[in-house]
Design a protein around this motif. Structure first.
Motif, PDB file in Angstrom:
ATOM      1  N   HIS A   1      12.109   1.418  -6.649  1.00 25.22           N
ATOM      2  CA  HIS A   1      12.432   2.731  -6.112  1.00 25.22           C
ATOM      3  C   HIS A   1      11.636   2.992  -4.836  1.00 25.22           C
ATOM      4  CE1 HIS A   1      14.835   4.167  -9.518  1.00 25.22           C
ATOM      5  NE2 HIS A   1      13.954   3.588 -10.308  1.00 25.22           N
ATOM      6  N   HIS A   2      12.352   3.285  -3.750  1.00 27.93           N
ATOM      7  CA  HIS A   2      11.745   3.763  -2.503  1.00 27.93           C
ATOM      8  C   HIS A   2      10.617   2.855  -2.007  1.00 27.93           C
ATOM      9  CE1 HIS A   2      14.109   7.282  -3.434  1.00 27.93           C
ATOM     10  NE2 HIS A   2      13.431   7.494  -4.543  1.00 27.93           N
ATOM     11  N   GLY A   3      10.807   1.556  -2.138  1.00 24.68           N
ATOM     12  CA  GLY A   3       9.812   0.622  -1.640  1.00 24.68           C
ATOM     13  C   GLY A   3       8.540   0.539  -2.454  1.00 24.68           C
ATOM     14  N   ASP A   4       8.546   1.088  -3.657  1.00 22.53           N
ATOM     15  CA  ASP A   4       7.350   1.061  -4.509  1.00 22.53           C
ATOM     16  C   ASP A   4       7.327  -0.259  -5.285  1.00 22.53           C
ATOM     17  OD1 ASP A   4       5.179   1.553  -6.078  1.00 22.53           O
ATOM     18  OD2 ASP A   4       6.007   3.300  -7.110  1.00 22.53           O
ATOM     19  N   THR A   5       6.942  -1.311  -4.589  1.00 21.98           N
ATOM     20  CA  THR A   5       6.976  -2.653  -5.184  1.00 21.98           C
ATOM     21  C   THR A   5       5.945  -2.806  -6.287  1.00 21.98           C
ATOM     22  OG1 THR A   5       7.693  -3.497  -3.041  1.00 21.98           O
ATOM     23  CG2 THR A   5       6.958  -5.119  -4.653  1.00 21.98           C
ATOM     24  N   ASP A   6       4.797  -2.165  -6.144  1.00 26.41           N
ATOM     25  CA  ASP A   6       3.757  -2.301  -7.170  1.00 26.41           C
ATOM     26  C   ASP A   6       4.248  -1.760  -8.521  1.00 26.41           C
ATOM     27  OD1 ASP A   6       1.935  -3.508  -5.480  1.00 26.41           O
ATOM     28  OD2 ASP A   6       1.053  -1.602  -4.851  1.00 26.41           O
ATOM     29  N   SER A   7       4.915  -0.611  -8.503  1.00 27.02           N
ATOM     30  CA  SER A   7       5.444  -0.067  -9.760  1.00 27.02           C
ATOM     31  C   SER A   7       6.551  -0.955 -10.303  1.00 27.02           C
ATOM     32  CB  SER A   7       5.971   1.357  -9.537  1.00 27.02           C
ATOM     33  OG  SER A   7       4.923   2.250  -9.232  1.00 27.02           O
TER      34      SER A   7
ATOM     35  N   ALA B   1       5.230  -3.765 -12.120  1.00 23.45           N
ATOM     36  CA  ALA B   1       4.582  -3.339 -13.365  1.00 23.45           C
ATOM     37  C   ALA B   1       5.568  -2.797 -14.387  1.00 23.45           C
ATOM     38  CB  ALA B   1       3.536  -2.271 -13.056  1.00 23.45           C
ATOM     39  N   SER B   2       6.861  -2.794 -14.098  1.00 26.90           N
ATOM     40  CA  SER B   2       7.826  -2.076 -14.935  1.00 26.90           C
ATOM     41  C   SER B   2       7.970  -2.639 -16.343  1.00 26.90           C
ATOM     42  CB  SER B   2       9.197  -2.040 -14.246  1.00 26.90           C
ATOM     43  OG  SER B   2       9.649  -3.340 -13.902  1.00 26.90           O
ATOM     44  N   ALA B   3       7.515  -3.850 -16.580  1.00 24.88           N
ATOM     45  CA  ALA B   3       7.572  -4.390 -17.946  1.00 24.88           C
ATOM     46  C   ALA B   3       6.691  -3.619 -18.914  1.00 24.88           C
ATOM     47  CB  ALA B   3       7.191  -5.870 -17.958  1.00 24.88           C
TER      48      ALA B   3
ATOM     49  N   ASN C   1      -3.214  -0.350  -9.270  1.00 30.65           N
ATOM     50  CA  ASN C   1      -2.792   1.041  -9.412  1.00 30.65           C
ATOM     51  C   ASN C   1      -1.325   1.177  -9.019  1.00 30.65           C
ATOM     52  OD1 ASN C   1      -5.317   2.191 -10.232  1.00 30.65           O
ATOM     53  ND2 ASN C   1      -6.039   1.909  -8.126  1.00 30.65           N
ATOM     54  N   THR C   2      -0.554   1.868  -9.859  1.00 32.30           N
ATOM     55  CA  THR C   2       0.858   2.088  -9.582  1.00 32.30           C
ATOM     56  C   THR C   2       1.181   3.565  -9.686  1.00 32.30           C
ATOM     57  OG1 THR C   2       1.654   1.878 -11.878  1.00 32.30           O
ATOM     58  CG2 THR C   2       1.359  -0.161 -10.620  1.00 32.30           C
ATOM     59  N   ASP C   3       2.121   4.018  -8.875  1.00 30.55           N
ATOM     60  CA  ASP C   3       2.512   5.425  -8.914  1.00 30.55           C
ATOM     61  C   ASP C   3       3.249   5.769 -10.203  1.00 30.55           C
ATOM     62  OD1 ASP C   3       1.403   5.834  -6.437  1.00 30.55           O
ATOM     63  OD2 ASP C   3       3.285   5.598  -5.338  1.00 30.55           O
ATOM     64  N   ALA C   4       4.054   4.833 -10.701  1.00 31.00           N
ATOM     65  CA  ALA C   4       4.897   5.127 -11.865  1.00 31.00           C
ATOM     66  C   ALA C   4       4.168   4.972 -13.195  1.00 31.00           C
ATOM     67  CB  ALA C   4       6.135   4.232 -11.848  1.00 31.00           C
ATOM     68  N   TYR C   5       3.223   4.030 -13.278  1.00 29.38           N
ATOM     69  CA  TYR C   5       2.635   3.680 -14.579  1.00 29.38           C
ATOM     70  C   TYR C   5       1.116   3.781 -14.605  1.00 29.38           C
ATOM     71  CZ  TYR C   5       7.318   1.719 -14.805  1.00 29.38           C
ATOM     72  OH  TYR C   5       8.684   1.557 -14.746  1.00 29.38           O
ATOM     73  N   GLY C   6       0.507   4.217 -13.516  1.00 27.12           N
ATOM     74  CA  GLY C   6      -0.944   4.280 -13.471  1.00 27.12           C
ATOM     75  C   GLY C   6      -1.554   2.893 -13.359  1.00 27.12           C
ATOM     76  N   PRO C   7      -2.820   2.714 -13.793  1.00 28.89           N
ATOM     77  CA  PRO C   7      -3.447   1.391 -13.735  1.00 28.89           C
ATOM     78  C   PRO C   7      -2.760   0.425 -14.698  1.00 28.89           C
ATOM     79  CG  PRO C   7      -5.085   3.122 -14.011  1.00 28.89           C
ATOM     80  CD  PRO C   7      -3.762   3.755 -14.264  1.00 28.89           C
ATOM     81  N   VAL C   8      -2.440  -0.758 -14.212  1.00 29.18           N
ATOM     82  CA  VAL C   8      -1.718  -1.765 -14.991  1.00 29.18           C
ATOM     83  C   VAL C   8      -2.433  -3.099 -14.817  1.00 29.18           C
ATOM     84  CG1 VAL C   8       0.452  -3.050 -15.134  1.00 29.18           C
ATOM     85  CG2 VAL C   8       0.495  -0.583 -14.808  1.00 29.18           C
ATOM     86  N   PRO C   9      -2.552  -3.918 -15.871  1.00 34.23           N
ATOM     87  CA  PRO C   9      -3.178  -5.231 -15.721  1.00 34.23           C
ATOM     88  C   PRO C   9      -2.469  -6.072 -14.668  1.00 34.23           C
ATOM     89  CG  PRO C   9      -2.925  -4.685 -18.034  1.00 34.23           C
ATOM     90  CD  PRO C   9      -2.174  -3.638 -17.270  1.00 34.23           C
ATOM     91  N   ALA C  10      -3.242  -6.706 -13.803  1.00 35.43           N
ATOM     92  CA  ALA C  10      -2.659  -7.531 -12.747  1.00 35.43           C
ATOM     93  C   ALA C  10      -2.016  -8.785 -13.307  1.00 35.43           C
ATOM     94  CB  ALA C  10      -3.726  -7.910 -11.723  1.00 35.43           C
TER      95      ALA C  10
END
Length: 484
Positions: free
Chosen positions: A248-254, A257-259, A396-405
């Protein structure tokens, strides 16, 4: 460089890996069937019109089970239209995808295709615009040996032996208001119970899948599963799950992390099913059929009502990037990591429609980037799934907060001693030095490190591996531990 640690040990067993985790969906949607797997007159078509080039790629992909004929399509489908001589089959309107359905591909062609693929059939029945009677009649046509009107009709149509379809979906996404014959949870649960009971009278050995929520985002999620299962728990073996994700909207980090959403979705459905089990005091433990999942870019999707009436239109034929393939790998990791409860999973769909395989009418078939992680895991994950708990830094992700790398899953085949680690570095900015503890496996040696494309040479006894940024990795180990 960021450093991560994890331990692989045969004692960390989650459960046996059901080979049906590596399934696909063939739906009468867009070009999945027509000019996808079926194209009479194509240079690679066989005598039935089945594209052998697509069959070859599907075998290489490692597909083990194929759900058919939908998907939303099934809720307005008359299975009888797709059997018998092709020249007498009716052309009808498919209300799900506003398409013109010629019925030139039907049950007999599907079974011939699945058998040539070497996969297990998974048949869905229409509980939207039809019901119990039609479901039982389809089962009779498919599985009864002969001597009745419907089984003799199958024999007359050229299939003397019963199909032996053992896996059946009781409708599709009945919770969705877009579905033909959308129902409340109670209405659907009662219909699923009565249909399942009747189908088991005819064929007691079949496995049945009840419709769960068509997404974690649905306003009825949770209460839908609880109400449905209170009605049909004793009649079904699986509860279904569906999930699609996109950037969504170029938010590649989220997106990478979507799994974590898929993990939470599975855990919540399992918890709800176990609550109903306790409430009903049932000895049976239900499993999950995650029979639709994938990356689907819906930003250009205007809904079914915007479609023009056409035959086999080009619908949602997403072109996938390497990032998409890495994200698909994280979903496969989630499924393998829940192997104790997820017994079936189907990437939707096989050809052209958000698919790992793309074709052109009269032209070639090719692999998309998402083909590769699926083929890796389907080809290598054998035996037992192992619990993997990486120690890693967070992103850090906008959608899910801190997520394991680092996210990972592993398999151990006791028969051969082979150990395979599937790992994704979600960090787009830096590699990870992965420190592996394999003391639980005598003589463990890293033989191959596969990336999304290509391989890296390794040396015997290597225990630290570099995972590039935003990468899908497959680490294959040989050990001295086998049942032989």
């Amino acid at each position: 460089m960021n450093v991560a640690q994890l331990t692989l040990d045969p004692a960390f067993r989650i459960g046996a890996i059901d080979r049906r985790l590596f399934g696909s969906l063939v739906e009468h949607m867009g070009r999945c069937v027509y000019t996808g797997i079926f194209e009479p007159g194509h240079p690679a078509a066989d005598e039935l019109g089945l594209r052998t080039d697509v069959l070859d790629l599907a075998r290489e992909l490692g597909v083990t089970v194929v759900r058919y004929p939908g998907g939303n399509f099934v809720s307005n489908y008359r299975w009888e239209d797709g059997v018998g001589p092709r020249e007498t089959r009716p052309t009808r309107l498919d209300l799900a995808w506003r398409s013109i359905e010629t019925n030139q591909f039907g049950l007999g062609e599907y079974m011939a295709w699945v058998r040539r693929l070497g996969a297990e059939p998974m048949m869905a029945v229409n509980l939207g615009t039809r019901g119990l009677t039609e479901a039982v009649e389809l089962l009779e046509y498919a599985n009864f040996p002969g001597g009745t009107r419907l089984s003799d009709q199958r024999i007359k149509n050229g299939d003397t032996e019963p199909y032996g379809i053992g896996l059946w979906c009781l409708g599709n996404e009945a919770d969705g208001p877009w579905q033909m014959g959308h129902k409340t949870a109670y209405e659907y649960g009662r219909l699923a119970a009565e249909t399942g009971r009747a189908m088991r009278r005819l064929d007691p050995g079949i496995e049945l899948v009840a419709c769960g929520s068509s997404g974690r985002h649905m306003p009825t999620f949770g209460s839908w599963e609880a109400t449905v299962l209170e009605q049909c728990y004793d009649q079904v073996d699986f509860i279904s799950m569906h999930a699609y994700y996109e950037e969504h909207h170029g938010d590649t980090d989220s997106f990478l992390a979507s799994a974590v959403d898929m993990d939470a979705f599975i855990d919540e459905v399992v918890a709800t099913a176990d609550h109903v089990k306790a409430k009903l005091r049932s000895p049976k433990r239900l499993r999950v059929s995650f029979d639709e999942w994938n990356v689907w870019y819906q930003r250009d999707w205007h809904g079914e009502a915007a479609l023009e009436w056409r035959q086999a239109p080009r619908l949602i034929e997403d072109d996938y990037s390497e990032i998409d393939a890495v994200v698909v790998g994280t979903y496969l990791i989630s499924l393998l990591g829940h192997a104790d409860r997820v017994g079936i999973a189907c990437q939707a769909q096989l050809a052209n429609v958000i698919a790992p395989i793309r074709t052109e009418p009269g032209g070639p078939a090719r692999k998309q980037t998402t083909f590769h992680p699926f083929a890796h895991m389907a080809g290598l994950a054998r035996g037992d799934a192992l619990r993997v708990e990486p120690v890693t830094h967070q992103i850090n992700t906008d959608a899910y907060g801190p997520v394991p790398a680092l996210t990972a899953a592993a398999s151990h085949d006791p028969a051969t001693g082979a150990v395979v680690l599937f790992a994704v570095n979600r960090d787009r900015t830096a590699p990870i030095a992965l420190d592996l503890d394999l003391r639980g496996f005598n003589g463990a040696q890293l033989r191959t490190h596969r990336l999304l494309h290509g391989e890296r040479a390794t040396r015997p006894g290597q225990v630290t591996v570099e995972l590039p940024p935003a990468s899908w990795n497959v680490l294959e180990f040989s050990t001295d531990q086998s049942d032989a």
